[in-house]
Design a protein around this motif. Structure first.
Motif, PDB file in Angstrom:
ATOM      1  N   ARG A  37      -1.398  -9.435  -4.457  1.00 34.69           N
ATOM      2  CA  ARG A  37      -1.232  -8.817  -4.828  1.00 34.69           C
ATOM      3  C   ARG A  37      -2.351  -7.438  -3.827  1.00 34.69           C
ATOM      4  N   LEU A  38      -3.098  -7.913  -3.238  1.00 34.59           N
ATOM      5  CA  LEU A  38      -3.743  -6.866  -2.301  1.00 34.59           C
ATOM      6  C   LEU A  38      -2.890  -7.096  -1.127  1.00 34.59           C
ATOM      7  N   ARG A  39      -1.438  -7.244  -1.023  1.00 37.64           N
ATOM      8  CA  ARG A  39      -0.880  -7.798   0.445  1.00 37.64           C
ATOM      9  C   ARG A  39       0.028  -6.141   0.027  1.00 37.64           C
ATOM     10  N   ASN A  40       0.661  -6.693  -1.496  1.00 40.40           N
ATOM     11  CA  ASN A  40       1.673  -5.915  -2.301  1.00 40.40           C
ATOM     12  C   ASN A  40       0.572  -3.884  -1.853  1.00 40.40           C
ATOM     13  N   LYS A  46      -9.484   0.289  -0.611  1.00 49.96           N
ATOM     14  CA  LYS A  46      -7.909   0.162  -0.108  1.00 49.96           C
ATOM     15  C   LYS A  46      -8.792   0.253   1.756  1.00 49.96           C
ATOM     16  N   ASN A  47     -10.046   1.097   1.957  1.00 48.14           N
ATOM     17  CA  ASN A  47     -10.227   0.830   3.523  1.00 48.14           C
ATOM     18  C   ASN A  47     -10.762  -1.180   3.344  1.00 48.14           C
ATOM     19  N   ALA A  48     -11.275  -1.210   2.333  1.00 49.29           N
ATOM     20  CA  ALA A  48     -11.535  -2.812   2.370  1.00 49.29           C
ATOM     21  C   ALA A  48      -9.568  -3.730   2.699  1.00 49.29           C
ATOM     22  N   ILE A  49      -8.774  -3.172   2.067  1.00 48.64           N
ATOM     23  CA  ILE A  49      -7.746  -3.922   1.908  1.00 48.64           C
ATOM     24  C   ILE A  49      -6.749  -3.809   3.521  1.00 48.64           C
ATOM     25  N   ILE A  50      -7.309  -2.882   3.915  1.00 43.85           N
ATOM     26  CA  ILE A  50      -6.233  -2.750   5.632  1.00 43.85           C
ATOM     27  C   ILE A  50      -7.471  -3.429   6.056  1.00 43.85           C
ATOM     28  N   ARG A  51      -7.997  -3.299   6.342  1.00 44.04           N
ATOM     29  CA  ARG A  51      -9.525  -4.310   7.084  1.00 44.04           C
ATOM     30  C   ARG A  51      -9.693  -5.194   6.987  1.00 44.04           C
ATOM     31  N   MET A  52      -9.221  -6.295   5.726  1.00 40.57           N
ATOM     32  CA  MET A  52      -9.338  -7.902   5.524  1.00 40.57           C
ATOM     33  C   MET A  52      -7.527  -8.277   6.371  1.00 40.57           C
ATOM     34  N   PHE A  53      -6.526  -7.276   6.334  1.00 40.44           N
ATOM     35  CA  PHE A  53      -4.853  -8.064   6.374  1.00 40.44           C
ATOM     36  C   PHE A  53      -5.067  -7.419   8.090  1.00 40.44           C
ATOM     37  N   MET A  70       1.839  -1.095   0.444  1.00 39.83           N
ATOM     38  CA  MET A  70       2.197   0.757  -1.008  1.00 39.83           C
ATOM     39  C   MET A  70       1.243   1.820   0.308  1.00 39.83           C
ATOM     40  N   GLU A  71       0.419   1.163   0.902  1.00 43.97           N
ATOM     41  CA  GLU A  71      -0.062   2.203   1.298  1.00 43.97           C
ATOM     42  C   GLU A  71       0.016   2.956   2.796  1.00 43.97           C
ATOM     43  N   ILE A  72       0.576   2.157   3.463  1.00 42.97           N
ATOM     44  CA  ILE A  72       0.054   2.248   4.943  1.00 42.97           C
ATOM     45  C   ILE A  72       1.966   2.229   5.612  1.00 42.97           C
ATOM     46  N   HIS A  73       2.898   1.496   3.930  1.00 41.98           N
ATOM     47  CA  HIS A  73       4.808   1.579   4.565  1.00 41.98           C
ATOM     48  C   HIS A  73       5.480   2.746   3.849  1.00 41.98           C
ATOM     49  N   THR A  74       4.629   3.056   2.580  1.00 44.73           N
ATOM     50  CA  THR A  74       5.759   3.884   2.078  1.00 44.73           C
ATOM     51  C   THR A  74       5.379   5.299   1.959  1.00 44.73           C
ATOM     52  N   ILE A  75       4.812   6.249   3.041  1.00 43.69           N
ATOM     53  CA  ILE A  75       5.019   7.187   2.628  1.00 43.69           C
ATOM     54  C   ILE A  75       5.489   8.251   2.305  1.00 43.69           C
ATOM     55  N   GLU A  94     -17.482  -4.743   8.853  1.00 44.67           N
ATOM     56  CA  GLU A  94     -16.867  -3.633   8.145  1.00 44.67           C
ATOM     57  C   GLU A  94     -16.143  -4.034   7.139  1.00 44.67           C
ATOM     58  N   LEU A  95     -15.751  -5.227   7.161  1.00 43.40           N
ATOM     59  CA  LEU A  95     -14.948  -5.583   5.308  1.00 43.40           C
ATOM     60  C   LEU A  95     -15.855  -5.797   4.946  1.00 43.40           C
ATOM     61  N   GLU A  96     -16.957  -6.525   5.179  1.00 46.52           N
ATOM     62  CA  GLU A  96     -17.931  -6.441   4.211  1.00 46.52           C
ATOM     63  C   GLU A  96     -18.555  -5.805   3.118  1.00 46.52           C
ATOM     64  N   GLN A  97     -18.902  -4.342   3.988  1.00 41.42           N
ATOM     65  CA  GLN A  97     -19.634  -3.486   4.082  1.00 41.42           C
ATOM     66  C   GLN A  97     -18.544  -2.579   2.504  1.00 41.42           C
ATOM     67  N   SER A  98     -17.608  -2.626   3.639  1.00 38.27           N
ATOM     68  CA  SER A  98     -16.424  -1.753   2.502  1.00 38.27           C
ATOM     69  C   SER A  98     -16.430  -2.629   1.448  1.00 38.27           C
ATOM     70  N   GLY A  99     -16.343  -3.623   1.278  1.00 36.61           N
ATOM     71  CA  GLY A  99     -16.036  -4.600  -0.181  1.00 36.61           C
ATOM     72  C   GLY A  99     -17.286  -4.234  -1.497  1.00 36.61           C
ATOM     73  N   PHE A 100     -18.334  -4.298  -0.330  1.00 41.54           N
ATOM     74  CA  PHE A 100     -19.944  -3.916  -0.961  1.00 41.54           C
ATOM     75  C   PHE A 100     -19.591  -2.083  -1.909  1.00 41.54           C
ATOM     76  N   ALA A 101     -19.538  -1.924  -0.978  1.00 43.84           N
ATOM     77  CA  ALA A 101     -19.496   0.105  -1.640  1.00 43.84           C
ATOM     78  C   ALA A 101     -18.029  -0.360  -2.181  1.00 43.84           C
TER      79      ALA A 101
END
Length: 244
Positions: free
Chosen positions: A165-168, A98-105, A172-177, A59-66
């Protein structure tokens, strides 16, 4: 699966992704020595965990590919210059990026919890909700499986800048609503007074390169962990196979 969106054929695994998948499958095979000797409860837990890694990496690879494919369709510098079709592609790129970053971590943190349980590290003593990087620090400070820890540390250092950079961006995506809500309000106020800055797309190419580096790092970390576990089990059994 997502390659069908671009009229491409099914993916043929290669490079770090193939190495990671091969390492996982070899480890899984070692957990089941024979049909006459089925895996016990502990082995079944590790099998389920391993299967989850296979799916998560896919799923990570597919998200990165897209994310990369949709980024390639964005040619204009400013969002307000885009056609409706290009703006849709830009938004699709952001979605998969954004989906790929979340999946990666998420994979890295699962890997940390897997190591914690497999080696009985009890990392929760240091931090109740720990991450992959907390586990590495625990292993380093306590001299646990130093060969594996050193290789994982070197991998982490080699990709430190893009991973940070990806972690930042993940944070931002999941912690700073609340901050996101504030940004929306500021944009609305700027639009009211016609002072809203033009939204640029300059970072798309560098973001994609960071993401590719992050995905490769994740695959290599998985390869190192499962390859090490397989070798450790084989050495312990003294037979070149099986699980003890």
């Amino acid at each position: 699966m997502l390659r069908a969106l671009f009229g491409e054929s099914r993916r043929q695994d290669e490079g770090p992704l193939k190495e990671a998948n091969d390492a996982i499958r070899q480890y899984m095979n070692a957990l089941i020595p024979s049909s006459a000797n089925p895996p016990g409860t502990q082995e079944r837990r590790f099998l389920i965990w391993s299967e989850n890694f296979l799916r998560a990496l896919d799923e990570l690879e597919q998200s990165g590919f897209a994310a990369e494919r949709y980024a390639g369709r964005v040619t204009r510098r400013y969002v307000d210059e885009m056609t409706e079709e290009e703006r849709d592609d830009y938004n699709r790129h952001l979605y998969y990026y954004k989906n790929a970053i979340i999946r990666m971590f998420a994979i890295l943190d699962k890997l940390g919890h897997f190591l914690d349980e497999r080696f009985q590290l009890r990392t929760e003593r240091y931090k109740a909700r720990f991450s992959y990087f907390t586990v590495l620090r625990n292993m380093h400070e306590n001299g646990i499986h130093t060969d594996l820890e050193q290789r994982l540390y070197e991998l982490k250092q080699a990709t430190r800048e893009p991973a940070n950079r990806l972690r930042n961006q993940r944070n931002m995506e999941i912690h700073t609503i609340n901050s996101d809500l504030l940004d929306d309000l500021l944009q609305a106020a700027e639009a009211k007074y016609d002072r809203r800055p033009r939204q640029q797309t300059d970072e798309i190419r560098s973001n994609v390169q960071d993401l590719k580096a992050g995905i490769e790092m994740t695959c290599r970390a998985v390869s190192l962990v499962f390859g090490y576990l397989l070798q450790a089990d084989q050495n312990r059994s003294g037979t070149g196979g099986g699980h003890s």
